[in-house]
Design a protein around this motif. Structure first.
Motif, PDB file in Angstrom:
ATOM      1  N   SER A  60       8.976  -4.427   9.530  1.00  0.00           N
ATOM      2  CA  SER A  60       8.838  -3.182  10.472  1.00  0.00           C
ATOM      3  C   SER A  60       9.368  -1.774   9.953  1.00  0.00           C
ATOM      4  O   SER A  60       8.679  -0.760   9.951  1.00  0.00           O
ATOM      5  N   ILE A  61      10.726  -2.313   9.134  1.00  0.00           N
ATOM      6  CA  ILE A  61      11.025  -1.083   8.752  1.00  0.00           C
ATOM      7  C   ILE A  61      10.274  -0.661   7.453  1.00  0.00           C
ATOM      8  O   ILE A  61      10.265   0.726   7.448  1.00  0.00           O
ATOM      9  N   PHE A  62       9.750  -1.386   6.948  1.00  0.00           N
ATOM     10  CA  PHE A  62       8.779  -0.812   5.639  1.00  0.00           C
ATOM     11  C   PHE A  62       7.816  -0.070   6.198  1.00  0.00           C
ATOM     12  O   PHE A  62       7.677   1.092   5.618  1.00  0.00           O
ATOM     13  N   TYR A  63       6.996  -0.579   7.104  1.00  0.00           N
ATOM     14  CA  TYR A  63       5.907   0.367   7.688  1.00  0.00           C
ATOM     15  C   TYR A  63       6.582   1.526   8.313  1.00  0.00           C
ATOM     16  O   TYR A  63       5.659   2.600   8.397  1.00  0.00           O
ATOM     17  N   LYS A  64       7.667   1.541   9.006  1.00  0.00           N
ATOM     18  CA  LYS A  64       8.077   3.047   9.434  1.00  0.00           C
ATOM     19  C   LYS A  64       8.337   4.089   8.213  1.00  0.00           C
ATOM     20  O   LYS A  64       7.902   5.022   8.586  1.00  0.00           O
ATOM     21  N   ILE A  65       9.114   3.361   7.272  1.00  0.00           N
ATOM     22  CA  ILE A  65       9.193   4.389   6.177  1.00  0.00           C
ATOM     23  C   ILE A  65       7.721   4.729   5.528  1.00  0.00           C
ATOM     24  O   ILE A  65       7.663   5.977   5.277  1.00  0.00           O
ATOM     25  N   ALA A  66       6.886   3.721   5.294  1.00  0.00           N
ATOM     26  CA  ALA A  66       5.608   4.103   4.596  1.00  0.00           C
ATOM     27  C   ALA A  66       4.810   4.995   5.715  1.00  0.00           C
ATOM     28  O   ALA A  66       4.294   6.159   5.051  1.00  0.00           O
ATOM     29  N   ASP A  67       4.916   4.931   6.819  1.00  0.00           N
ATOM     30  CA  ASP A  67       4.177   5.714   7.683  1.00  0.00           C
ATOM     31  C   ASP A  67       4.732   7.138   7.733  1.00  0.00           C
ATOM     32  O   ASP A  67       3.891   8.180   7.985  1.00  0.00           O
ATOM     33  N   SER A  68       5.847   7.441   7.551  1.00  0.00           N
ATOM     34  CA  SER A  68       6.687   8.819   7.228  1.00  0.00           C
ATOM     35  C   SER A  68       6.393   9.517   6.308  1.00  0.00           C
ATOM     36  O   SER A  68       6.673  10.567   6.155  1.00  0.00           O
ATOM     37  N   ILE A  69       5.667   8.983   5.388  1.00  0.00           N
ATOM     38  CA  ILE A  69       5.292   9.699   3.981  1.00  0.00           C
ATOM     39  C   ILE A  69       4.618  10.548   4.094  1.00  0.00           C
ATOM     40  O   ILE A  69       3.280  10.087   4.729  1.00  0.00           O
ATOM     41  N   GLY A  99       0.851  -1.158  -0.017  1.00  0.00           N
ATOM     42  CA  GLY A  99       0.023   0.008  -0.012  1.00  0.00           C
ATOM     43  C   GLY A  99       0.950   1.155  -0.138  1.00  0.00           C
ATOM     44  O   GLY A  99       2.008   1.114   0.503  1.00  0.00           O
ATOM     45  N   PHE A 100       0.254   2.447  -0.665  1.00  0.00           N
ATOM     46  CA  PHE A 100       1.041   3.449  -0.400  1.00  0.00           C
ATOM     47  C   PHE A 100       0.302   4.676  -0.447  1.00  0.00           C
ATOM     48  O   PHE A 100      -0.957   4.912  -1.039  1.00  0.00           O
TER      49      PHE A 100
END
Ligand SMILES: NC(=O)c1ccc[n+]([C@@H]2O[C@H](COP(=O)([O-])OP(=O)(O)OC[C@H]3O[C@@H](n4cnc5c(N)ncnc54)[C@H](OP(=O)(O)O)[C@@H]3O)[C@@H](O)[C@H]2O)c1
Length: 282
Positions: free
Chosen positions: A270-279, A165-166
């Motif tokens: 978990s790293i993916f969701y950290k990056i995605a949440d910060s977009i 998701g994005f």
């Protein structure tokens, strides 16, 4: 001696790449712009027999004229692929041109730039019709004739947004995810019958896709995103796309470093969701 042999192998491989699509009947959707237009140019240089589809007749005519000037045969088959009534029966019209389709490239699509909460259900449905259902309808209508001809190849353009998701892409990501379920299954079912399926997942490619992306109310976004501008050139994407088809790959990622996000999600969620949440999504 070894250098000669290596040189000969490289030469032979290049030659095979240059003639693989020669004489093959290729039906390409989304051929009037971006990745599709770049694929069209490569195919016409190789001497494929082409059928091209998009909704804009004048842009299709321009693209076809270029192909014909370079010596290729090219027929236009305009259709608004958001309208399932127009899509039904389209395959029969495509088949009427050359009597068969060897390679079907389902590439037409539109993106989205709107939060889920704001996006109207009409926009959700339109993006699903164009990016998912039109491909399903065409595929179902072409399969029997491909099988009767002894086989064929179906390539479909998904996205890395078909893998995760994005922000601002809920309907687009949903449609691209759906393609994976449908076309991966089809590939598994039909490979033994000579039907090969390739799912292409581009990252960011420098095309006008963000201009045409839909806002919450269905209007066009009308801007070139920075990410798009810095994306892989469409011509390079097209070369990698056709190479994947030629090699009968089941799925390929094409792009620059953004495609790493697919692996980050798979191996380090978990790293993916950290990056995605910060977009930034507003
Ligand atoms: N560029 C990227 O970064 C990127 C990344 C991942 C995936 N993709 C995918 O790559 C494919 C091609 O996109 P692109 O980047 O080349 O974008 P593009 O330059 O905007 O091209 C989109 C193509 O789809 C056609 N199309 C749009 N709406 C249509 C409709 N209602 N009926 C028929 N045809 C329609 C357009 O033709 P008309 O406007 O003439 O109808 C055009 O030929 C899409 O499936 C897209 O989702 C692109």
């Amino acid at each position: 001696m070894t250098a000669y042999i290596i040189g000969f192998i490289i030469f032979a491989a290049k030659l095979i790449n240059m003639v693989f699509f020669q004489g093959k009947v290729v039906w390409l959707t989304g051929a009037s712009s971006g990745i599709g237009l770049a694929i069209l140019e490569l195919l016409s240089r190789q001497g494929a027999r082409l059928i091209i589809t998009s909704s804009d007749v004048s842009r299709l005519n321009l693209a076809a004229e270029k192909c014909i000037l370079s010596g290729a045969e090219c027929k236009i088959l305009p259709c608004d692929l958001t309208d399932s009534r127009q899509v039904s029966g389209l395959a029969a019209k495509a088949l009427a041109f050359f009597g068969k389709i060897d390679v079907l490239i389902l590439n037409a699509g539109k993106s989205q730039r709107a939060l889920t909460i704001d996006t109207s259900i009409e926009v959700d449905r339109l993006l699903m019709e164009l990016n998912y259902f039109s491909n399903v309808i065409i595929t179902k209508e072409i399969l029997n004739s491909m099988k009767a001809n002894g086989g064929g190849h179906i390539a479909v353009t998904s996205s890395i947004t078909g893998k995760f998701g994005f922000p601002l892409r809920s309907a687009y990501a949903a449609a691209k995810h759906a393609l994976h379920g449908f076309f991966e299954t089809l590939g598994i079912e039909e490979r033994k019958n000579g039907i090969f399926v390739t799912i292409i997942c581009p990252g960011r490619v420098n095309t006008p896709i963000s201009y045409n992306a839909l806002l919450a109310n269905g209007e066009s976004y009308n801007r070139l995103d920075k990410g798009q501008e810095n994306g892989m050139p469409a011509e390079l994407c097209a070369r990698k796309y056709l190479r994947a088809v030629q090699k009968k790959k089941r799925e390929v990622l094409i792009g620059n470093k953004e495609i790493l996000m697919v692996y980050i999600k798979r191996y380090f969620p978990s790293i993916f969701y950290k990056i995605a949440d910060s977009i930034k999504s507003t």
